[in-house]
Scaffold this motif. Sequence first.
Motif, PDB file in Angstrom:
ATOM      1  N   ASP A 183       0.789  -1.215  -0.035  1.00  0.00           N
ATOM      2  CA  ASP A 183       0.076  -0.081  -0.029  1.00  0.00           C
ATOM      3  C   ASP A 183       0.859   1.400   0.004  1.00  0.00           C
ATOM      4  OD1 ASP A 183      -2.571  -1.529  -0.047  1.00  0.00           O
ATOM      5  OD2 ASP A 183      -2.184  -1.604   2.330  1.00  0.00           O
ATOM      6  N   VAL A 184       2.022   1.052  -0.583  1.00  0.00           N
ATOM      7  CA  VAL A 184       3.155   2.266  -0.344  1.00  0.00           C
ATOM      8  C   VAL A 184       3.739   2.566  -1.843  1.00  0.00           C
ATOM      9  CG1 VAL A 184       5.122   3.384   0.456  1.00  0.00           C
ATOM     10  CG2 VAL A 184       3.427   1.978   1.940  1.00  0.00           C
ATOM     11  N   TRP A 185       3.490   3.758  -2.376  1.00  0.00           N
ATOM     12  CA  TRP A 185       4.118   3.966  -3.790  1.00  0.00           C
ATOM     13  C   TRP A 185       5.187   5.063  -3.481  1.00  0.00           C
ATOM     14  CZ3 TRP A 185      -0.643   2.568  -2.587  1.00  0.00           C
ATOM     15  CH2 TRP A 185      -1.334   1.375  -3.271  1.00  0.00           C
ATOM     16  N   SER A 186       5.831   5.267  -4.651  1.00  0.00           N
ATOM     17  CA  SER A 186       6.808   6.297  -4.740  1.00  0.00           C
ATOM     18  C   SER A 186       7.228   6.782  -6.060  1.00  0.00           C
ATOM     19  CB  SER A 186       8.052   6.116  -3.825  1.00  0.00           C
ATOM     20  OG  SER A 186       8.902   7.433  -3.804  1.00  0.00           O
ATOM     21  N   ALA A 187       7.526   7.872  -6.526  1.00  0.00           N
ATOM     22  CA  ALA A 187       7.769   8.426  -7.751  1.00  0.00           C
ATOM     23  C   ALA A 187       8.489   9.705  -7.710  1.00  0.00           C
ATOM     24  CB  ALA A 187       6.466   8.470  -8.551  1.00  0.00           C
ATOM     25  N   GLY A 188       8.870  10.025  -9.020  1.00  0.00           N
ATOM     26  CA  GLY A 188       9.406  11.532  -8.941  1.00  0.00           C
ATOM     27  C   GLY A 188      10.953  11.402  -8.535  1.00  0.00           C
ATOM     28  N   ASP A 189      11.638  12.595  -8.379  1.00  0.00           N
ATOM     29  CA  ASP A 189      12.995  12.632  -8.116  1.00  0.00           C
ATOM     30  C   ASP A 189      13.262  11.854  -6.739  1.00  0.00           C
ATOM     31  OD1 ASP A 189      12.777  14.462  -9.954  1.00  0.00           O
ATOM     32  OD2 ASP A 189      13.468  16.082  -8.609  1.00  0.00           O
ATOM     33  N   ALA A 190      12.480  11.438  -6.099  1.00  0.00           N
ATOM     34  CA  ALA A 190      12.627  10.644  -4.771  1.00  0.00           C
ATOM     35  C   ALA A 190      12.784   9.127  -4.964  1.00  0.00           C
ATOM     36  CB  ALA A 190      11.525  10.808  -3.741  1.00  0.00           C
ATOM     37  N   ALA A 191      12.300   8.805  -6.013  1.00  0.00           N
ATOM     38  CA  ALA A 191      12.324   7.164  -6.383  1.00  0.00           C
ATOM     39  C   ALA A 191      13.250   6.758  -7.570  1.00  0.00           C
ATOM     40  CB  ALA A 191      10.920   7.062  -6.628  1.00  0.00           C
ATOM     41  N   ALA A 192      13.869   5.971  -7.153  1.00  0.00           N
ATOM     42  CA  ALA A 192      14.576   5.117  -8.146  1.00  0.00           C
ATOM     43  C   ALA A 192      13.701   4.125  -9.030  1.00  0.00           C
ATOM     44  CB  ALA A 192      15.584   4.228  -7.603  1.00  0.00           C
ATOM     45  N   VAL A 193      13.088   4.883 -10.043  1.00  0.00           N
ATOM     46  CA  VAL A 193      12.133   4.122 -11.125  1.00  0.00           C
ATOM     47  C   VAL A 193      12.868   3.453 -12.136  1.00  0.00           C
ATOM     48  CG1 VAL A 193       9.955   4.331 -12.359  1.00  0.00           C
ATOM     49  CG2 VAL A 193      10.473   5.646 -10.272  1.00  0.00           C
ATOM     50  N   PRO A 194      12.452   2.108 -12.593  1.00  0.00           N
ATOM     51  CA  PRO A 194      13.288   1.641 -13.777  1.00  0.00           C
ATOM     52  C   PRO A 194      12.632   2.111 -15.035  1.00  0.00           C
ATOM     53  CG  PRO A 194      11.778   0.175 -12.684  1.00  0.00           C
ATOM     54  CD  PRO A 194      11.677   1.018 -11.517  1.00  0.00           C
ATOM     55  N   ASP A 195      13.677   2.568 -15.748  1.00  0.00           N
ATOM     56  CA  ASP A 195      13.052   2.933 -16.918  1.00  0.00           C
ATOM     57  C   ASP A 195      12.981   1.843 -18.109  1.00  0.00           C
ATOM     58  OD1 ASP A 195      12.712   4.595 -19.386  1.00  0.00           O
ATOM     59  OD2 ASP A 195      14.490   5.740 -19.154  1.00  0.00           O
ATOM     60  N   LEU A 196      11.959   1.364 -18.110  1.00  0.00           N
ATOM     61  CA  LEU A 196      11.550   0.108 -19.059  1.00  0.00           C
ATOM     62  C   LEU A 196      11.862   0.419 -20.551  1.00  0.00           C
ATOM     63  CD1 LEU A 196       8.556  -1.462 -17.371  1.00  0.00           C
ATOM     64  CD2 LEU A 196      10.888  -2.031 -16.944  1.00  0.00           C
ATOM     65  N   ALA A 197      11.460   1.561 -20.993  1.00  0.00           N
ATOM     66  CA  ALA A 197      11.759   2.103 -22.238  1.00  0.00           C
ATOM     67  C   ALA A 197      13.179   2.404 -22.754  1.00  0.00           C
ATOM     68  CB  ALA A 197      11.058   3.525 -22.421  1.00  0.00           C
ATOM     69  N   ALA A 198      14.080   2.268 -21.882  1.00  0.00           N
ATOM     70  CA  ALA A 198      15.668   2.472 -22.086  1.00  0.00           C
ATOM     71  C   ALA A 198      16.226   1.211 -21.709  1.00  0.00           C
ATOM     72  CB  ALA A 198      15.954   3.598 -21.275  1.00  0.00           C
ATOM     73  N   ARG A 199      15.622   0.017 -21.530  1.00  0.00           N
ATOM     74  CA  ARG A 199      16.247  -1.238 -21.224  1.00  0.00           C
ATOM     75  C   ARG A 199      17.301  -1.606 -22.199  1.00  0.00           C
ATOM     76  NH1 ARG A 199      14.306  -5.646 -17.853  1.00  0.00           N
ATOM     77  NH2 ARG A 199      12.397  -4.853 -17.910  1.00  0.00           N
ATOM     78  N   ARG A 200      18.401  -1.790 -21.443  1.00  0.00           N
ATOM     79  CA  ARG A 200      19.583  -2.253 -22.473  1.00  0.00           C
ATOM     80  C   ARG A 200      19.353  -3.831 -22.550  1.00  0.00           C
ATOM     81  NH1 ARG A 200      22.027   0.760 -18.074  1.00  0.00           N
ATOM     82  NH2 ARG A 200      22.787   2.832 -18.619  1.00  0.00           N
ATOM     83  N   ALA A 201      20.058  -4.312 -24.036  1.00  0.00           N
ATOM     84  CA  ALA A 201      19.891  -5.736 -24.145  1.00  0.00           C
ATOM     85  C   ALA A 201      20.325  -6.657 -23.013  1.00  0.00           C
ATOM     86  CB  ALA A 201      20.242  -5.806 -25.601  1.00  0.00           C
ATOM     87  N   GLY A 202      19.896  -7.583 -22.336  1.00  0.00           N
ATOM     88  CA  GLY A 202      20.372  -8.531 -21.685  1.00  0.00           C
ATOM     89  C   GLY A 202      20.881  -8.127 -20.332  1.00  0.00           C
ATOM     90  N   GLY A 203      20.332  -6.878 -20.088  1.00  0.00           N
ATOM     91  CA  GLY A 203      20.832  -6.016 -18.751  1.00  0.00           C
ATOM     92  C   GLY A 203      19.360  -5.593 -18.064  1.00  0.00           C
ATOM     93  N   GLU A 204      19.804  -5.011 -16.760  1.00  0.00           N
ATOM     94  CA  GLU A 204      18.876  -4.449 -16.027  1.00  0.00           C
ATOM     95  C   GLU A 204      18.375  -3.028 -16.587  1.00  0.00           C
ATOM     96  OE1 GLU A 204      16.806  -5.492 -13.485  1.00  0.00           O
ATOM     97  OE2 GLU A 204      17.750  -7.448 -14.051  1.00  0.00           O
ATOM     98  N   PRO A 205      17.154  -2.288 -16.557  1.00  0.00           N
ATOM     99  CA  PRO A 205      17.007  -1.139 -17.092  1.00  0.00           C
ATOM    100  C   PRO A 205      17.798  -0.142 -16.057  1.00  0.00           C
ATOM    101  CG  PRO A 205      15.021  -2.102 -16.040  1.00  0.00           C
ATOM    102  CD  PRO A 205      16.240  -3.213 -16.166  1.00  0.00           C
ATOM    103  N   PRO A 206      18.285   1.132 -16.630  1.00  0.00           N
ATOM    104  CA  PRO A 206      18.512   2.118 -15.907  1.00  0.00           C
ATOM    105  C   PRO A 206      17.497   3.139 -15.088  1.00  0.00           C
ATOM    106  CG  PRO A 206      18.536   2.852 -17.850  1.00  0.00           C
ATOM    107  CD  PRO A 206      18.079   1.335 -18.194  1.00  0.00           C
ATOM    108  N   ASP A 207      17.663   3.681 -14.291  1.00  0.00           N
ATOM    109  CA  ASP A 207      16.653   4.434 -13.517  1.00  0.00           C
ATOM    110  C   ASP A 207      16.382   5.719 -14.494  1.00  0.00           C
ATOM    111  OD1 ASP A 207      16.730   2.717 -11.408  1.00  0.00           O
ATOM    112  OD2 ASP A 207      18.155   4.009 -10.196  1.00  0.00           O
ATOM    113  N   THR A 208      15.247   6.119 -14.438  1.00  0.00           N
ATOM    114  CA  THR A 208      14.777   7.178 -14.980  1.00  0.00           C
ATOM    115  C   THR A 208      15.537   8.303 -14.467  1.00  0.00           C
ATOM    116  OG1 THR A 208      12.584   7.601 -13.619  1.00  0.00           O
ATOM    117  CG2 THR A 208      12.381   6.252 -15.625  1.00  0.00           C
ATOM    118  N   PRO A 209      15.672   9.480 -15.293  1.00  0.00           N
ATOM    119  CA  PRO A 209      16.376  10.651 -14.892  1.00  0.00           C
ATOM    120  C   PRO A 209      15.501  11.586 -13.984  1.00  0.00           C
ATOM    121  CG  PRO A 209      15.998  10.971 -16.930  1.00  0.00           C
ATOM    122  CD  PRO A 209      15.864   9.355 -16.881  1.00  0.00           C
ATOM    123  N   PRO A 210      15.938  12.218 -13.038  1.00  0.00           N
ATOM    124  CA  PRO A 210      14.913  12.921 -11.932  1.00  0.00           C
ATOM    125  C   PRO A 210      14.578  14.249 -12.593  1.00  0.00           C
ATOM    126  CG  PRO A 210      16.951  13.367 -11.391  1.00  0.00           C
ATOM    127  CD  PRO A 210      17.170  12.402 -12.652  1.00  0.00           C
TER     128      PRO A 210
END
Length: 465
Positions: free
Chosen positions: A309-336
């Motif tokens: 029941d807890v969510w976070s987003a924006g500059d305070a959260a390390a949100v995985p950037d699925l649109a920038a996922r690198r082949a064979g690796g973990e997605p980077p975090d979205t920039p703040p």
Amino acid sequence: MQRVIEGTRPRVVVVGGGFAGFSALRHLQRHLAPDVADLVLVNPTDYLLYSPLLPEVATGVVEARHIAVSLRRALPRVRLLLGRVTGVDLAARTVQVQPVAGAGEPAGLTWDRLVLVPGSVTRQVPVPGVPEHGRGLKTLVEAVFLRDHLLQQLDLADAQPDTPDGRAERRALLTVVAVGAGYTGTEVVAQTQRWLRTIERRWDRTRAGDVRWILVDAASAVLPELGPDLGRRALDLLRRRGVDVRLGTAVASADETAVRLTDGTTVATRTLLWGVGVVASPLIGELGLPTRRGRLVVDETLGVPGHPDVWSAGDAAAVPDLAARRAGGEPPDTPPTAQHAQRQGTVLGRNVAASLGVGCPRAYRHRDLGLVADLGGWDAVAKPLGVPLTGPLAKVVTRGYHLYALPAMANRVRVATDWLFQTVLPPESTQLSVVRLEDARLAAAQGVAPAPTRSGDEPAVSSGS
């Protein structure tokens, strides 16, 4: 005994009224019936600040209130508590709210759904003298103070006697050291320099060309987020205007009369601008939850793992950037950036609503629309959808994007009107002196002291917004 605020319907508590919190609440008030849940926002101000236009406030191009979106008007179904959350008890499902000065006693607030979007604060590094003498550009207070401060320095310089001591003092008063060649530092230097040229007749003995601008950054490029080509063009523009750009250089120490740089030089100055990026709100470091580079770890639906029941987003959260996922690796975090925070907020609102039985949750995925930087006058650099632009066309794209991104029509009209008046009326050069020096210090702008940085858990840095 601490007062506890309770309710009868499920309560959604949102901590922070920035881009992410605002967008989440706007979605919730549109899609949740009033009897489904109570919506509560805890924020220290009654407005959302459109921070990308702060340099234009500092130069008097845009009126300060015109980039402040009224939360009460835009979110009429939301109960706004003016204050700061100083603690979160996940087990007891309460947050501790410290009201703003004069607004009431501290209280505990219960929640059924918790949205942690406290945003970010100006990054500080352990450099002697910077917290006391540095000036940021992340709040309206800082922007208004900076404008008045620069006008005051030129007024004082113009009045200096033509003696050796007077000439030395004049040179120090007319020297500006700006730290950070990302968006904040580059835009404020470029726009402020251009603005001073339009009002230089305000002084008898001083012209804008007398002001010495020094822009320093430990990085090797200006505006690295825009890529090497646009970064070089911005660097060339700054140097053609006479800005002394020193890359690979940082501040070693500062006091009220000088700034010492790591290249071995000491610069006599009364103005140190600090724009080296942001870190997550200190509240995040006090939660006892996993972080990544100082930001709260969340999954692709913006939920906090282990706390359904807890969510976070924006500059305070390390949100995985699925649109920038690198082949064979973990997605980077979205920039703040504001662009991601706004869209994350909408997805977050949808997922909170889904937890209350309205709609279905979804993962956050957004391909960056591009970045823009206003360099004053008709100069700008932009990269919409990956297409590099410079000059007047980039300026049109930059202003068009800001009008699109401002989340209230009334504010869009007012900002557009400010830009129109700027082209047909004399530039504004009035010094209001309405902000106290102590209120514009970096520590004061943060509201609370930043948590110490731990080795191996460095905070994310962004010069963008």
